[in-house]
Design an enzyme around this catalytic site. Sequence first.
Site, PDB file in Angstrom:
ATOM      1  N   GLU A 184      16.695   1.390   7.388  1.00  0.00           N
ATOM      2  CA  GLU A 184      17.231   0.389   7.145  1.00  0.00           C
ATOM      3  C   GLU A 184      18.560   0.563   6.930  1.00  0.00           C
ATOM      4  O   GLU A 184      19.117   1.465   6.031  1.00  0.00           O
ATOM      5  CB  GLU A 184      16.734  -0.525   5.737  1.00  0.00           C
ATOM      6  CG  GLU A 184      15.524  -1.218   5.742  1.00  0.00           C
ATOM      7  CD  GLU A 184      14.992  -1.652   4.532  1.00  0.00           C
ATOM      8  OE1 GLU A 184      15.969  -1.977   3.455  1.00  0.00           O
ATOM      9  OE2 GLU A 184      13.987  -1.884   4.198  1.00  0.00           O
TER      10      GLU A 184
ATOM     11  N   ASN B 123       9.598  -6.183  -0.500  1.00  0.00           N
ATOM     12  CA  ASN B 123      10.901  -6.549  -1.227  1.00  0.00           C
ATOM     13  C   ASN B 123      11.516  -7.827  -0.427  1.00  0.00           C
ATOM     14  O   ASN B 123      11.114  -8.828  -0.495  1.00  0.00           O
ATOM     15  CB  ASN B 123      12.093  -5.412  -1.412  1.00  0.00           C
ATOM     16  CG  ASN B 123      12.856  -5.521  -2.519  1.00  0.00           C
ATOM     17  OD1 ASN B 123      12.363  -5.522  -3.625  1.00  0.00           O
ATOM     18  ND2 ASN B 123      14.050  -5.590  -2.272  1.00  0.00           N
ATOM     19  N   ALA B 124      12.642  -7.441   0.582  1.00  0.00           N
ATOM     20  CA  ALA B 124      13.149  -8.375   1.445  1.00  0.00           C
ATOM     21  C   ALA B 124      13.638  -9.956   0.707  1.00  0.00           C
ATOM     22  O   ALA B 124      13.815 -10.819   1.576  1.00  0.00           O
ATOM     23  CB  ALA B 124      12.224  -8.841   2.652  1.00  0.00           C
ATOM     24  N   GLU B 125      14.090  -9.586  -0.514  1.00  0.00           N
ATOM     25  CA  GLU B 125      14.591 -10.931  -1.216  1.00  0.00           C
ATOM     26  C   GLU B 125      13.414 -12.041  -1.149  1.00  0.00           C
ATOM     27  O   GLU B 125      13.800 -13.290  -0.990  1.00  0.00           O
ATOM     28  CB  GLU B 125      15.876 -11.286  -0.707  1.00  0.00           C
ATOM     29  CG  GLU B 125      16.980 -10.502  -1.039  1.00  0.00           C
ATOM     30  CD  GLU B 125      16.847  -8.964  -0.370  1.00  0.00           C
ATOM     31  OE1 GLU B 125      16.739  -8.115  -1.164  1.00  0.00           O
ATOM     32  OE2 GLU B 125      17.294  -9.047   0.895  1.00  0.00           O
TER      33      GLU B 125
ATOM     34  N   TYR C 298       8.997  -7.062   8.775  1.00  0.00           N
ATOM     35  CA  TYR C 298       8.199  -7.027   7.683  1.00  0.00           C
ATOM     36  C   TYR C 298       7.049  -8.315   7.747  1.00  0.00           C
ATOM     37  O   TYR C 298       7.281  -9.262   8.519  1.00  0.00           O
ATOM     38  CB  TYR C 298       8.799  -7.459   6.431  1.00  0.00           C
ATOM     39  CG  TYR C 298       9.745  -6.630   5.801  1.00  0.00           C
ATOM     40  CD1 TYR C 298       9.300  -5.198   5.511  1.00  0.00           C
ATOM     41  CD2 TYR C 298      10.895  -6.857   5.076  1.00  0.00           C
ATOM     42  CE1 TYR C 298      10.037  -4.306   4.824  1.00  0.00           C
ATOM     43  CE2 TYR C 298      11.763  -6.204   4.597  1.00  0.00           C
ATOM     44  CZ  TYR C 298      11.379  -4.832   4.186  1.00  0.00           C
ATOM     45  OH  TYR C 298      12.053  -3.973   3.579  1.00  0.00           O
TER      46      TYR C 298
ATOM     47  N   GLU D   6      10.469   1.355   0.538  1.00  0.00           N
ATOM     48  CA  GLU D   6      11.245   2.019  -0.568  1.00  0.00           C
ATOM     49  C   GLU D   6      10.349   2.600  -2.028  1.00  0.00           C
ATOM     50  O   GLU D   6      10.640   2.021  -2.948  1.00  0.00           O
ATOM     51  CB  GLU D   6      12.446   1.190  -0.993  1.00  0.00           C
ATOM     52  CG  GLU D   6      13.552   0.915   0.154  1.00  0.00           C
ATOM     53  CD  GLU D   6      14.864   0.351  -0.328  1.00  0.00           C
ATOM     54  OE1 GLU D   6      14.729  -0.520  -1.268  1.00  0.00           O
ATOM     55  OE2 GLU D   6      15.843   0.607   0.094  1.00  0.00           O
TER      56      GLU D   6
HETATM   57  C1  IPT Z   1      16.239  -2.874   0.489  1.00  0.00           C
HETATM   58  C2  IPT Z   1      15.077  -3.305   0.762  1.00  0.00           C
HETATM   59  O1  IPT Z   1      14.014  -2.291   1.365  1.00  0.00           O
HETATM   60  C3  IPT Z   1      14.814  -4.497   1.466  1.00  0.00           C
HETATM   61  O2  IPT Z   1      13.825  -5.147   1.527  1.00  0.00           O
HETATM   62  C4  IPT Z   1      16.045  -5.487   1.182  1.00  0.00           C
HETATM   63  O3  IPT Z   1      15.589  -6.013  -0.149  1.00  0.00           O
HETATM   64  C5  IPT Z   1      17.308  -4.838   1.196  1.00  0.00           C
HETATM   65  O4  IPT Z   1      17.300  -3.837   0.453  1.00  0.00           O
HETATM   66  C6  IPT Z   1      18.326  -5.553   0.803  1.00  0.00           C
HETATM   67  O5  IPT Z   1      18.637  -6.691   1.463  1.00  0.00           O
HETATM   68  S1  IPT Z   1      16.498  -2.425  -1.461  1.00  0.00           S
HETATM   69  C7  IPT Z   1      18.098  -1.518  -1.589  1.00  0.00           C
HETATM   70  C8  IPT Z   1      19.291  -2.251  -1.118  1.00  0.00           C
HETATM   71  C9  IPT Z   1      18.120  -1.077  -2.818  1.00  0.00           C
END
Ligand code: IPT
Length: 986
Positions: A287, A133-135, A89, A193
């Site tokens: 993922e 996203n990616a926390e 990312y 996502e």
């Molecule tokens: C998915 C995201 O695409 C990724 O960025 C990261 O947030 C990951 O999950 C969780 O660590 S979100 C999915 C679990 C709904």
Amino acid sequence: MVSLSRIALLVTAAQSAVIPRDAPVGLKVRQTGAGQNAVTWDKYSFYVNGERVMIYSGEVHPFRNPVQDLHLDILQKIKALGFNTVSIYVHWGIVEYERGKLNWDGVFDLQPFFDAAKSAGLWVIARPGPYINAESAGGGFPGWGARVEGQWRTSNPNYTAAWQPYIDSVGKIIAKNQITKGGPIILAQPENEYSGFMNPDGSLNPNEDTEYERLLLEEFDNAGIEVPTVCNDAWIGGHFTSVDVYGYDNYPAGFTCSDPLSWPDPPDYFYSSHKDVAPNSPNSILEFQGGSFDSWGGFGFEQCYKLIGPEMARVFNKNTYASATHLLNIYMIYGGTNWGHLSNPGGYSSYDYSAAIAEDRTLREKYYELKLQANFLMVSPAYLTSAPVDVQKFPTNGSNITITELLDEVGGKQRFYIVRQTKPTETTSSAFKVDIETSVGKLTVPQLGTASYILPAHDSKIIVTDYPAGGAEILYSTLEIMTWKVIDGRTVILLYANAGESGEIAILTTKTYKVDVRRGKASTVTSKQASTSLTLQFVVGHETVVALGEDILLYVVDRVNAYNFWVPDVNLDQDLPVIIKAGYLLRTAKFSGNTLSLTGDTNGTTVFEIIAPKSAQAYTWNGVRLDTDLTRYGTQEGRYRTRTPRVDIPDLARLKWKYINSLPEVSGSYDDSKWVTADHTYTPNKIKPTTPVILYASDYGFHSGNILWRGHFTATGGETTFNLTIQGGNAFAYSVWDGGKYLGSFTGAPAPSAHNGSYTLAGPWVKGSSHVITILQDHMGLEQNWFGGEENFKSFRGLSDYSFGGATPTLKHWKVTGNLGGEKFVDWARGGYNEGGLYAVRKGYHLPGLDDSKWASKSPLKGIKGPGVEFYRTTFTLNIPDGVDYPISIDFRSSTSTSFRVELYVNGWQFGKYIDDIGPQKSFPVPQGILNYKGENTLALSLWSLEESGAALDSIDLVVRSEVEGGVGIVRNSLAPDFTERPGSY
Ligand code: IPT
């Protein structure tokens, strides 16, 4: 964090409405933009440069590692797994902290990462967002986005104008590094996502914004991206199908770290949905769960690892092979660190993720499990054209075991049987016999004796039939194959199972072989020679080596011993067939002249075995000649004694510490005239406050660390209480002062992100008197924005309401500060997020090179009396030799029962936020390159005491986490400026 139950609802709702897509069968190329033929695909798999390949990938985030020289370390470790790809990312918010000023310099430069990927021999999947996203802070969105009106992740023109310059800029960097331009990038993913959508009123919207998708793809084209585009639908819901190859995400084990066995029964099976949605492209999981995130007050990553450890990788990864998955990206393979306030409020400083490679870059057992699996797939080309033919088949004796049968549709012969417990959470092992289809007809295995096979709890196995391994035509094997190679005309096959299990391999041959057990106990091997086959049964011990004439050499080892074997890609492009037993890590192999030069890491005494052609006559390990002896089966074996020199690690408790008060704002007649006046009366935020002026930090350009508010009032007379509604993100805290008098704190808890407080003033205010209310609050990071169309990342940090009890004073004005300069931040090298709003940090006192000799002496172990903030500094020297890798962390022990918070700065880099009473993180890895391993280091920390009783650290220690000899080589310190006086600072 977005609520996972909400996502689950969406998943169920959408699964019934999958949309078929894709053009007719055949070899396909990119549909839009410039054509290329370096990366193509058919319904089974991708092709890179014309070669059919499994894309086995691991996710890493370059932005979570601010030491450029360490990328190669991670990437070599990924390559050594047998993976061929890494996925990344890019975080928009970091590189465009100030709107219009993109910063790709220093630690934010992506080029060293791409160069390292190339030199490690990995392809790259580039995922630049704009949303990731990616926390991460804002899920990748920049803080200034809070002032851009309307729905984000839609075709809202305000949003389009915001992301286009960034995507254009990152797109050009990606374009330059594409495989078609000699770079490593093979695929590019817009968005992330893009699966759940909202209306402006917050209700769910069933429709994605296809115009937004079109604009993104158009911008990718405009930037020159010509490799195929992919998407990662959050479930197989048929979203964003206008990309070239549709893909999806899957996190089958969930994130319930409290309950290590909260695995689902049965596991997801995606093949049929894949066929519905994207029948003409490879089954691609962009993922797949490789670990777990964890939140403030959570269980910690060692506990999460129990949920997502090697067992999970065995059961669930193999289940994705049962669905004929031919692009698999493990999220995360290495998590890294949320240094410099990069986390969203749902996470803390560590983004270890319980990944195969830990945050401190050491290797967990899961790493070795993945290595066994990836290596097998890489030598099993028929897997790439296989598809399930019999799903959920049960063995002859019972339904405890479930088997999925895959058939190679192109060759029409090879089969793969993926065997698992029917209930993955089953706690007892199951015995089974299984019917398999082979070229000689249906067989029930095991064939020899009466024994059944044992499948332990939390395990899964792959049985193969009609499997060509070089010169050996394997009729079937119930022992798992890690790898095979043809070396000087002899086929070497490495097989494994759990210690003590029995397993069989049958080889089609008309020759009669003497079963020659050259290593291990002959009594553990049973064989049966028939006219067209030889069947061998093993009771698996540590290591058994059987020679079948000069043709075949079988290694049968227990799983833990199998972890020691490596299959390096010699010279990256030259296929010298070798298998090397090398212990902890084998990084690279080069062959030139007659010398095979190996590099890697060892701990303890390591047994080497070189299984290589005779043309390799000499072997070196990290440049030193390896002495070896010939084994009874023609390989070379040697022993290596690791040297890990002892190093002096300073005792931080005994160092000289200096300190200053870092909350001058509540002392005397503090002058805040240089602060930003919070005088906006309009906010673009959807949540409109009741305050007379806007008190949202993002409206004034402050997005991280600590925020300070100062309200200046003239008393009406008789004011007795101050009440407020304040928001800072999960686990946030705040303290309130009336002039110099401390009124109280909200000490925080894991979940609450906002708080309503009421504080008694320092005696009723006297009519006409002037007062200043000072509030120090945490900014725990910008929220994410998981739903398209929502504006969650704009959640305010600050006050939405305040009032006084007793009487209402007249407001003179409000002042606010966060980091010095806000979006026009000072420290270009360490980035906008690195600094917060505390006095000492605004002044730059966290930076090395400051003359603090005039500061008073005191250690943070002595700590602070009463509420307030103090800032401590010390320096120490490290002298860690080259040729070893000693990751170091800074560790705290839980202290007094009072509430306090610490922000750690190592050589100016914010590398940890420690919340004593919330946790769970107490140990903060700081990589070499941030820590200067050869010279002076400056350690600075803020200590914010939230209670009258004051606060002190119980301990603070530098801890060497692991010691290996080897390492990636020279790791240069990340360059960033030392302290200089900051003009205009306050
Ligand atoms: C998915 C995201 O695409 C990724 O960025 C990261 O947030 C990951 O999950 C969780 O660590 S979100 C999915 C679990 C709904």
